[in-house]
Write an enzyme that holds these catalytic residues in place. Structure first.
Site, mmCIF file in Angstrom:
data_model
loop_
_atom_site.group_PDB
_atom_site.id
_atom_site.type_symbol
_atom_site.label_atom_id
_atom_site.label_comp_id
_atom_site.label_asym_id
_atom_site.label_seq_id
_atom_site.Cartn_x
_atom_site.Cartn_y
_atom_site.Cartn_z
ATOM 1 C CE1 TYR A 52 12.810 -14.066 86.964
ATOM 2 C CE2 TYR A 52 11.758 -14.403 84.832
ATOM 3 C CZ TYR A 52 12.444 -14.907 85.919
ATOM 4 O OH TYR A 52 12.758 -16.232 85.986
ATOM 5 C CG ASP A 263 -7.801 -15.054 76.704
ATOM 6 O OD1 ASP A 263 -8.171 -15.929 77.516
ATOM 7 O OD2 ASP A 263 -8.421 -14.793 75.664
#
Length: 299
Positions: A52, A263
């Protein structure tokens, strides 16, 4: 391919101005914090975002190259994380802020015993096909799957919300209407020449001249990183964000951080100084934005 066709079609049809929207995913995994535009392509990208990011970088470079070669006026902007009205509240696919807001809302409905409001919410946005017509048990089970749980060891309406990770990662959030305002400001007030002003002053042996032509400039110095960050330059931890949403929604239950879950990137903050120097700054702070967003959600 879509962006390449649009940019080239804009050139062929003499479009006076074009804005290309990218993402802060373009910056390296180990970019300095806050991330200035000059950190682009200085080290490896985040692996999971690489395809991307490369596509977005190609769009930035294409706009930049058309500007330098053909004298077009194409501006590339890189917004930070957006939130606001009409956000995606699908718990299967939504980003962190709208997901937390909806979870807090549904948790509040459970602790208040407000099944009517809860069912209305599920009718608007079913979760895995479970809507407001489902049984109480089916609703409780699907909410539990997404971390919204009734605590059986306490009072009937004691509710907790599970949040993935430690809550320590820092994130930046920009009100979506501020983003729109920034884009309009840039389209109406800023030209590509304005963006490269600092590069112009670096031309060897030449005093800065606002009328210096791009054709002269491109032979005199390297012009790169002409894209513009759009952000607040302010960050909040996921834990602080969850507590703020809890307060604004009026949810009284517990926030449970599951440190066994990932996380993600620990910090991702834009440096918006270039945009500030061009004359624009954000207006809506995160506290007011969440309050406005929840009012919109309830409406």
């Amino acid at each position: 391919m879509i962006q390449n066709n649009v940019i080239h079609a804009a050139y062929k049809n003499n479009v006076k101005k074009l804005m290309f929207l990218g993402s802060t995913c373009i910056y390296p995994r180990e970019a300095p914090q806050p991330m200035p535009e000059d950190s682009l392509l200085t080290s490896p990208l985040e692996y999971t975002n690489e395809p991307y990011a490369i596509a977005k970088i190609a769009g930035i470079k294409l706009c930049e190259s058309y500007n330098l070669q053909y004298g077009t006026n194409y501006i590339s902007v890189m917004p930070t994380n957006l939130y606001g009205p009409n956000d995606n509240f699908d718990l299967e696919k939504s980003h962190v802020l709208p997901a937390l807001l909806r979870k807090a809302h549904l948790g509040k409905c459970l602790e208040d015993g407000d099944w009517e409001t809860l069912r209305t919410d599920l009718d608007k946005n079913p979760i895995e096909g479970v809507d407001g017509q489902a049984t109480d048990e089916a609703i409780v089970n699907i909410l539990a799957k997404y971390g919204i749980r009734v605590n059986p060891s306490k009072s009937v309406n004691s509710v907790s919300i599970e949040i993935w990770g430690s809550g320590k990662p820092m994130r930046e959030f920009l009100w979506s209407e501020d983003m729109a305002d920034a884009c309009v400001f840039l389209m109406e007030n800023v030209e590509f020449n304005d963006i490269i002003e600092s590069q112009k002053s670096k031309v060897k042996g030449q005093k800065y001249d606002k009328d210096l032509r791009l054709s002269d400039l491109r032979h005199s110095t390297e012009i790169r990183n002409t894209h513009i960050n759009i952000g607040t330059g302010k960050e909040v931890s996921i834990k602080e964000l969850a507590e703020l949403i809890k307060e604004k929604v009026g949810f009284n239950g517990n926030l449970v951080f599951n440190a066994d879950k990932p996380d993600g990137t620990l910090r991702k903050l834009t440096d918006p100084n270039k945009l500030h120097q061009l004359g624009w700054q954000h207006k809506i702070e995160i506290e007011d934005g969440i309050e406005q967003m929840y009012s919109w959600y309830l409406g």
